[in-house]
Motif scaffolding. Sequence first.
Motif, PDB file in Angstrom:
ATOM      1  N   SER A 112       1.098  -1.242  -0.090  1.00 39.09           N
ATOM      2  CA  SER A 112      -0.093   0.142   0.018  1.00 39.09           C
ATOM      3  C   SER A 112       0.722   1.267   0.023  1.00 39.09           C
ATOM      4  CB  SER A 112      -1.030   0.003   1.140  1.00 39.09           C
ATOM      5  OG  SER A 112      -1.718  -1.147   1.136  1.00 39.09           O
ATOM      6  N   LEU A 113       1.737   1.042   1.005  1.00 40.18           N
ATOM      7  CA  LEU A 113       3.034   2.316   1.069  1.00 40.18           C
ATOM      8  C   LEU A 113       3.477   2.459  -0.580  1.00 40.18           C
ATOM      9  CD1 LEU A 113       4.874   2.420   4.076  1.00 40.18           C
ATOM     10  CD2 LEU A 113       3.116   4.352   3.371  1.00 40.18           C
ATOM     11  N   SER A 114       3.877   1.411  -1.042  1.00 39.29           N
ATOM     12  CA  SER A 114       4.516   1.312  -2.383  1.00 39.29           C
ATOM     13  C   SER A 114       3.884   1.964  -3.456  1.00 39.29           C
ATOM     14  CB  SER A 114       5.168   0.087  -2.682  1.00 39.29           C
ATOM     15  OG  SER A 114       5.538   0.138  -3.944  1.00 39.29           O
ATOM     16  N   MET A 115       2.496   1.674  -3.466  1.00 41.58           N
ATOM     17  CA  MET A 115       1.218   2.191  -4.172  1.00 41.58           C
ATOM     18  C   MET A 115       1.189   3.465  -4.242  1.00 41.58           C
ATOM     19  SD  MET A 115      -2.665   1.357  -4.868  1.00 41.58           S
ATOM     20  CE  MET A 115      -2.457  -0.649  -4.442  1.00 41.58           C
ATOM     21  N   ILE A 116       1.252   4.130  -2.921  1.00 47.09           N
ATOM     22  CA  ILE A 116       0.964   5.619  -2.734  1.00 47.09           C
ATOM     23  C   ILE A 116       2.125   6.508  -3.131  1.00 47.09           C
ATOM     24  CG2 ILE A 116       0.893   7.383  -0.875  1.00 47.09           C
ATOM     25  CD1 ILE A 116      -0.994   5.305   0.710  1.00 47.09           C
ATOM     26  N   SER A 117       3.463   5.660  -2.834  1.00 47.66           N
ATOM     27  CA  SER A 117       4.777   6.555  -3.560  1.00 47.66           C
ATOM     28  C   SER A 117       4.909   6.343  -4.869  1.00 47.66           C
ATOM     29  CB  SER A 117       5.760   6.103  -2.872  1.00 47.66           C
ATOM     30  OG  SER A 117       6.270   4.589  -3.224  1.00 47.66           O
ATOM     31  N   ASP A 136       1.423  -3.493  -7.325  1.00 47.61           N
ATOM     32  CA  ASP A 136       0.919  -3.504  -5.814  1.00 47.61           C
ATOM     33  C   ASP A 136      -0.515  -3.866  -5.691  1.00 47.61           C
ATOM     34  OD1 ASP A 136       3.673  -2.751  -5.275  1.00 47.61           O
ATOM     35  OD2 ASP A 136       3.037  -0.742  -5.250  1.00 47.61           O
ATOM     36  N   VAL A 137      -1.336  -3.354  -6.661  1.00 47.07           N
ATOM     37  CA  VAL A 137      -2.753  -4.188  -6.472  1.00 47.07           C
ATOM     38  C   VAL A 137      -2.925  -5.476  -6.512  1.00 47.07           C
ATOM     39  CG1 VAL A 137      -4.882  -4.292  -7.817  1.00 47.07           C
ATOM     40  CG2 VAL A 137      -3.759  -1.978  -7.449  1.00 47.07           C
ATOM     41  N   PHE A 138      -1.899  -6.231  -7.144  1.00 47.06           N
ATOM     42  CA  PHE A 138      -1.956  -7.548  -7.293  1.00 47.06           C
ATOM     43  C   PHE A 138      -1.549  -8.182  -6.085  1.00 47.06           C
ATOM     44  CE2 PHE A 138       0.542 -11.211  -7.843  1.00 47.06           C
ATOM     45  CZ  PHE A 138      -0.145 -12.248  -8.014  1.00 47.06           C
ATOM     46  N   VAL A 139      -0.186  -7.735  -5.585  1.00 47.81           N
ATOM     47  CA  VAL A 139       0.317  -8.345  -4.344  1.00 47.81           C
ATOM     48  C   VAL A 139      -0.722  -8.200  -3.383  1.00 47.81           C
ATOM     49  CG1 VAL A 139       1.979  -7.618  -2.774  1.00 47.81           C
ATOM     50  CG2 VAL A 139       2.768  -7.839  -5.205  1.00 47.81           C
ATOM     51  N   ILE A 140      -1.466  -6.968  -3.093  1.00 47.45           N
ATOM     52  CA  ILE A 140      -2.351  -6.764  -2.090  1.00 47.45           C
ATOM     53  C   ILE A 140      -3.487  -7.781  -2.064  1.00 47.45           C
ATOM     54  CG2 ILE A 140      -4.084  -5.106  -1.064  1.00 47.45           C
ATOM     55  CD1 ILE A 140      -2.319  -2.787  -1.820  1.00 47.45           C
ATOM     56  N   TRP A 141      -4.056  -7.923  -3.513  1.00 37.96           N
ATOM     57  CA  TRP A 141      -4.984  -9.025  -3.457  1.00 37.96           C
ATOM     58  C   TRP A 141      -4.626 -10.337  -3.210  1.00 37.96           C
ATOM     59  CZ3 TRP A 141      -4.995 -13.072  -7.395  1.00 37.96           C
ATOM     60  CH2 TRP A 141      -6.240 -13.658  -7.595  1.00 37.96           C
ATOM     61  N   ALA A 142      -3.244 -10.750  -3.729  1.00 39.12           N
ATOM     62  CA  ALA A 142      -2.901 -12.104  -3.706  1.00 39.12           C
ATOM     63  C   ALA A 142      -2.529 -12.484  -1.900  1.00 39.12           C
ATOM     64  CB  ALA A 142      -1.569 -12.190  -4.229  1.00 39.12           C
ATOM     65  N   LEU A 143      -2.174 -11.334  -1.328  1.00 38.32           N
ATOM     66  CA  LEU A 143      -1.721 -11.625   0.157  1.00 38.32           C
ATOM     67  C   LEU A 143      -3.334 -11.412   1.095  1.00 38.32           C
ATOM     68  CD1 LEU A 143       1.362  -9.515   0.581  1.00 38.32           C
ATOM     69  CD2 LEU A 143       1.146 -11.888   0.416  1.00 38.32           C
ATOM     70  N   CYS A 144      -4.039 -10.985   0.421  1.00 37.96           N
ATOM     71  CA  CYS A 144      -5.402 -10.955   1.132  1.00 37.96           C
ATOM     72  C   CYS A 144      -6.122 -12.163   1.194  1.00 37.96           C
ATOM     73  CB  CYS A 144      -6.487  -9.655   0.693  1.00 37.96           C
ATOM     74  SG  CYS A 144      -5.807  -8.133   1.364  1.00 37.96           S
ATOM     75  N   ILE A 145      -6.134 -12.663   0.021  1.00 42.54           N
ATOM     76  CA  ILE A 145      -7.044 -14.107  -0.221  1.00 42.54           C
ATOM     77  C   ILE A 145      -6.407 -15.266   0.392  1.00 42.54           C
ATOM     78  CG2 ILE A 145      -7.969 -13.166  -2.343  1.00 42.54           C
ATOM     79  CD1 ILE A 145      -6.205 -15.276  -3.873  1.00 42.54           C
ATOM     80  N   TYR A 146      -5.064 -15.345   0.877  1.00 43.63           N
ATOM     81  CA  TYR A 146      -4.479 -16.380   1.110  1.00 43.63           C
ATOM     82  C   TYR A 146      -4.852 -16.626   2.867  1.00 43.63           C
ATOM     83  CZ  TYR A 146      -0.746 -19.486   2.854  1.00 43.63           C
ATOM     84  OH  TYR A 146      -0.278 -20.827   3.458  1.00 43.63           O
TER      85      TYR A 146
END
Length: 149
Positions: A112-117, A136-146
């Motif tokens: 999320s920080l990386s996306m904002i920067s 970063d959107v993909f990373v957040i999604w992948a880490l949230c569904i696990y």
Amino acid sequence: MSTATGGPSAPPPSANRSTGGAPRVGNSGWVTGMVLFAGVVMMVNGILEIFQGIMAIAEDDVFVKTPKYIFQFDLTGWGWIHLIIGVLVAVTGFGVIRGASWARIVGIFLASLSMISAFLSLPYYPLWSLVVVALDVFVIWALCIYRED
């Protein structure tokens, strides 16, 4: 439950007896693979952010200077921000690959920080910033569904 003949019926194959017949919640193979891929993307993205930070600190002419940008910072300041975030993202990505549960939570925060920067540095390096936002959107999604097993 009973069948028409009066005998008990078997629970459905997806039912978990310990939760009273509720379906099991777990990870399929593709979810685990996506989390592994997210960890690799985090490591690569972190290393590339480190390089981007070093280029900005060295005040290289790679970056376009936008004169009337609302979030305008000194290029050296942006370099240090990207360098620090890059190191943290790369280390956390390694933790995600190793399967550390702390790394998934920290990874969501750092992505999320990386996306904002990346969004704030959009005028300086537009195409790369858009690519980083998408990753970063993909990373957040992948880490949230696990889910932990």
